[in-house]
Design an enzyme around this catalytic site. Sequence first.
Site, PDB file in Angstrom:
ATOM      1  N   GLU A   1       0.974  -1.172  -0.096  1.00 42.52           N
ATOM      2  CA  GLU A   1       0.056  -0.080   0.029  1.00 42.52           C
ATOM      3  C   GLU A   1       0.978   1.178  -0.007  1.00 42.52           C
ATOM      4  O   GLU A   1       1.743   1.470   0.862  1.00 42.52           O
ATOM      5  CB  GLU A   1      -0.867  -0.136   1.250  1.00 42.52           C
ATOM      6  CG  GLU A   1      -2.189   0.684   1.342  1.00 42.52           C
ATOM      7  CD  GLU A   1      -1.837   2.153   1.765  1.00 42.52           C
ATOM      8  OE1 GLU A   1      -1.178   3.167   1.374  1.00 42.52           O
ATOM      9  OE2 GLU A   1      -1.995   2.277   3.182  1.00 42.52           O
TER      10      GLU A   1
ATOM     11  N   CYS B   1      -1.715   8.056   4.206  1.00 38.94           N
ATOM     12  CA  CYS B   1      -1.872   7.857   2.686  1.00 38.94           C
ATOM     13  C   CYS B   1      -3.256   8.233   2.063  1.00 38.94           C
ATOM     14  O   CYS B   1      -3.465   8.117   0.998  1.00 38.94           O
ATOM     15  CB  CYS B   1      -1.803   6.179   2.591  1.00 38.94           C
ATOM     16  SG  CYS B   1      -2.783   5.394   3.778  1.00 38.94           S
TER      17      CYS B   1
HETATM   18  P1  NAP Z   1       9.490   3.625   3.239  1.00 37.43           P
HETATM   19  O1  NAP Z   1      10.771   4.650   2.868  1.00 37.43           O
HETATM   20  O2  NAP Z   1       8.815   3.114   1.968  1.00 37.43           O
HETATM   21  O3  NAP Z   1       9.999   2.341   4.106  1.00 37.43           O
HETATM   22  C1  NAP Z   1       9.040   1.732   4.713  1.00 37.43           C
HETATM   23  C2  NAP Z   1       9.743   0.384   4.896  1.00 37.43           C
HETATM   24  O4  NAP Z   1      10.360  -0.247   3.863  1.00 37.43           O
HETATM   25  C3  NAP Z   1      10.967   0.539   5.845  1.00 37.43           C
HETATM   26  O5  NAP Z   1      10.981  -0.648   6.921  1.00 37.43           O
HETATM   27  C4  NAP Z   1      12.240   0.575   5.220  1.00 37.43           C
HETATM   28  O6  NAP Z   1      13.299   0.382   5.870  1.00 37.43           O
HETATM   29  C5  NAP Z   1      11.918  -0.382   3.945  1.00 37.43           C
HETATM   30  N1  NAP Z   1      12.607  -0.217   2.813  1.00 37.43           N
HETATM   31  C6  NAP Z   1      12.694   1.173   2.213  1.00 37.43           C
HETATM   32  N2  NAP Z   1      13.577   1.006   0.931  1.00 37.43           N
HETATM   33  C7  NAP Z   1      13.681  -0.487   0.926  1.00 37.43           C
HETATM   34  C8  NAP Z   1      14.279  -0.925  -0.092  1.00 37.43           C
HETATM   35  N3  NAP Z   1      14.877  -0.211  -1.080  1.00 37.43           N
HETATM   36  N4  NAP Z   1      14.598  -2.205  -0.081  1.00 37.43           N
HETATM   37  C9  NAP Z   1      13.923  -2.929   1.053  1.00 37.43           C
HETATM   38  N5  NAP Z   1      13.397  -2.178   2.384  1.00 37.43           N
HETATM   39  C10 NAP Z   1      13.171  -1.001   1.962  1.00 37.43           C
HETATM   40  O7  NAP Z   1       8.584   4.524   4.058  1.00 37.43           O
HETATM   41  P2  NAP Z   1       8.653   5.527   5.197  1.00 37.43           P
HETATM   42  O8  NAP Z   1      10.302   5.479   5.962  1.00 37.43           O
HETATM   43  O9  NAP Z   1       7.660   5.312   6.383  1.00 37.43           O
HETATM   44  O10 NAP Z   1       8.438   7.020   4.623  1.00 37.43           O
HETATM   45  C11 NAP Z   1       9.073   7.401   3.586  1.00 37.43           C
HETATM   46  C12 NAP Z   1       7.950   7.776   2.329  1.00 37.43           C
HETATM   47  O11 NAP Z   1       7.083   6.715   2.519  1.00 37.43           O
HETATM   48  C13 NAP Z   1       7.293   9.124   2.913  1.00 37.43           C
HETATM   49  O12 NAP Z   1       7.865  10.289   2.591  1.00 37.43           O
HETATM   50  C14 NAP Z   1       5.970   8.936   2.114  1.00 37.43           C
HETATM   51  O13 NAP Z   1       6.267   9.301   0.906  1.00 37.43           O
HETATM   52  C15 NAP Z   1       5.689   7.263   2.160  1.00 37.43           C
HETATM   53  N6  NAP Z   1       4.913   6.807   3.031  1.00 37.43           N
HETATM   54  C16 NAP Z   1       3.654   6.312   2.603  1.00 37.43           C
HETATM   55  C17 NAP Z   1       2.834   5.533   3.437  1.00 37.43           C
HETATM   56  C18 NAP Z   1       1.492   5.081   3.098  1.00 37.43           C
HETATM   57  O14 NAP Z   1       0.463   5.117   3.910  1.00 37.43           O
HETATM   58  N7  NAP Z   1       1.376   4.503   1.920  1.00 37.43           N
HETATM   59  C19 NAP Z   1       2.943   5.509   4.818  1.00 37.43           C
HETATM   60  C20 NAP Z   1       4.092   6.059   5.286  1.00 37.43           C
HETATM   61  C21 NAP Z   1       5.160   6.707   4.456  1.00 37.43           C
HETATM   62  P3  NAP Z   1      14.412   1.310   6.242  1.00 37.43           P
HETATM   63  O15 NAP Z   1      13.678   2.662   6.819  1.00 37.43           O
HETATM   64  O16 NAP Z   1      15.322   0.725   7.374  1.00 37.43           O
HETATM   65  O17 NAP Z   1      15.291   1.673   4.783  1.00 37.43           O
END
Ligand code: NAP
Length: 504
Positions: free
Chosen positions: A234, A271
């Site tokens: 998601e 989201c």
């Molecule tokens: P994220 O960067 O997507 O990270 C979510 C999870 O995935 C974390 O455990 C992260 O681990 C891991 N991850 C990230 N990149 C990866 C990769 N290339 N390979 C494997 N695992 C990976 O999300 P976030 O830290 O929560 O927030 C960053 C951005 O996500 C926000 O700025 C926003 O745009 C979006 N977001 C969307 C939602 C939604 O509801 N869909 C919710 C929250 C955030 P690590 O942090 O250890 O890398």
Amino acid sequence: MEGWSYAVATEAEIARAGNAAAKAFHDLASRGPEARAKLLDRIADLLDQQAGELAEIAHRETSLPMPRLTGEVGRTSGQLRMFAGLIREGSWVDARIDLGNPLRTPLPKPDLRRLLVPIGPVAVFGASNFPFAFSVAGGDTASALAAGCPVIAKAHPAHPETSQRVGELIREAIRELHFPAGTFSMVHGGPEVGRRLVELEQIRAVAFTGSQKAGRALYSLAAARPTPIPVFAEMGSVNPVFVLPGRVRQSGAAVAAGYAASLTLGVGQFCTNPGLLIGIGPEFDQLVAAVAEKLRSVAPGVMLTREIRSRYIDGCDAVMSAVMAEPILTPDGSQSGASPGLYRISGKQAIESREKLEEVFGPVGLAIVCQDAEELLAVASKLDGQLTATIQADEADQTLRRKLVPILAGIAGRVVYNGFPTGVEVGPAMQHGGPFPATTDSRHTSVGTAAIFRFVRPVAFQDLPDVELPQELQDDNPLGIARLINGQSTREPFRRLLPQITQL
Ligand code: NAP
């Protein structure tokens, strides 16, 4: 993260978690739904007992306000109990029985019985923005355990201590009720740990909430495994809000206030945040000015992490300049908090730059001012997949509303009428998902009882002796569940009048 340290899971620890999960899977499958329901209830009770302390830890780690966090613990325990209720009732397994007929000509008809069975160990990636409801004991874990799938959760680095404490409570419930240890494991670490988890041979599905970049990376990784597995990611969306002309005239001020409140709720870190506001002509432009007025009085809020805040400030700059939007209110990057932003483009610009209308995670809105109804419908039909799409309309808008509803149902998982999309009810009829890029699988939801269907697969048994069948498919229906027998829904047991067919 400051003030709390955690050990990054080693290769050997991840492998051990995989083996333990595979071992637990067979044990879980042999326990009935009542045993799993008791486990879910017990986790819920332990969460409720510790709600205050858990919320305080999460507040320290995420800066989210205490009332929101205590409410989120309640939502999380409520979800666990909801899934316990679902599996106790039992009909969710979708049992279908087509009775055989050995006398059928020209060929006898076999006895076919189908139900849903758990898919296997599930890897759950907790979200940064919901430290409880979409994290370690959140909807993904609750629905996987309810289905009978062991879980290996990856704690989100934005709230590792909260994750650790919640994980310990789950393990306490597992010990108390004598479930196998591999029913639930948790790992900490960065992207490398996440990748290793998805590659684990024993994992059969992945549940993820987060960014498009990470969701897509995990999806590609899962598809490239020797045994590909589904990824239910998601990834958020821009959640357009269409305000039709009659509504602008009748309730413009209320809509402007409601939109500004929804956009800035939780510093825009949802989201379902309504990133696009779409309407027609100068009257709608006045509504946009009223939104800006409301946003100017919103104090900057602290975002979940420094990285998320800098991505917000940079993202506003990058996305709004890519679509050549005119700034009405530029987010203030000089303060430690994040202030709201508002930008404006024409309907023509939006159509021309549709592939650049990306989500910016945070309290920023883009107003799209269309020339007429035709242009508004063209904008709607060009939008990417969304979690939600909202219509604000009045009875005077019926003609346009009628054209807009099917377009929005075609792009979004949930169509909201005269409301705002933030706030996702947890219940059987909720759909929290949508076509790509909102998710990687538009057929499913990550909220509500239907979330369980991500972690099951159908199996049909042909001509199996009654005693070998799962209870849900046996003639006398010992669990009393609703079943589809010869196409008719019933809870009645039955007796076979004719002998089983063993060979065609
Ligand atoms: P994220 O960067 O997507 O990270 C979510 C999870 O995935 C974390 O455990 C992260 O681990 C891991 N991850 C990230 N990149 C990866 C990769 N290339 N390979 C494997 N695992 C990976 O999300 P976030 O830290 O929560 O927030 C960053 C951005 O996500 C926000 O700025 C926003 O745009 C979006 N977001 C969307 C939602 C939604 O509801 N869909 C919710 C929250 C955030 P690590 O942090 O250890 O890398």
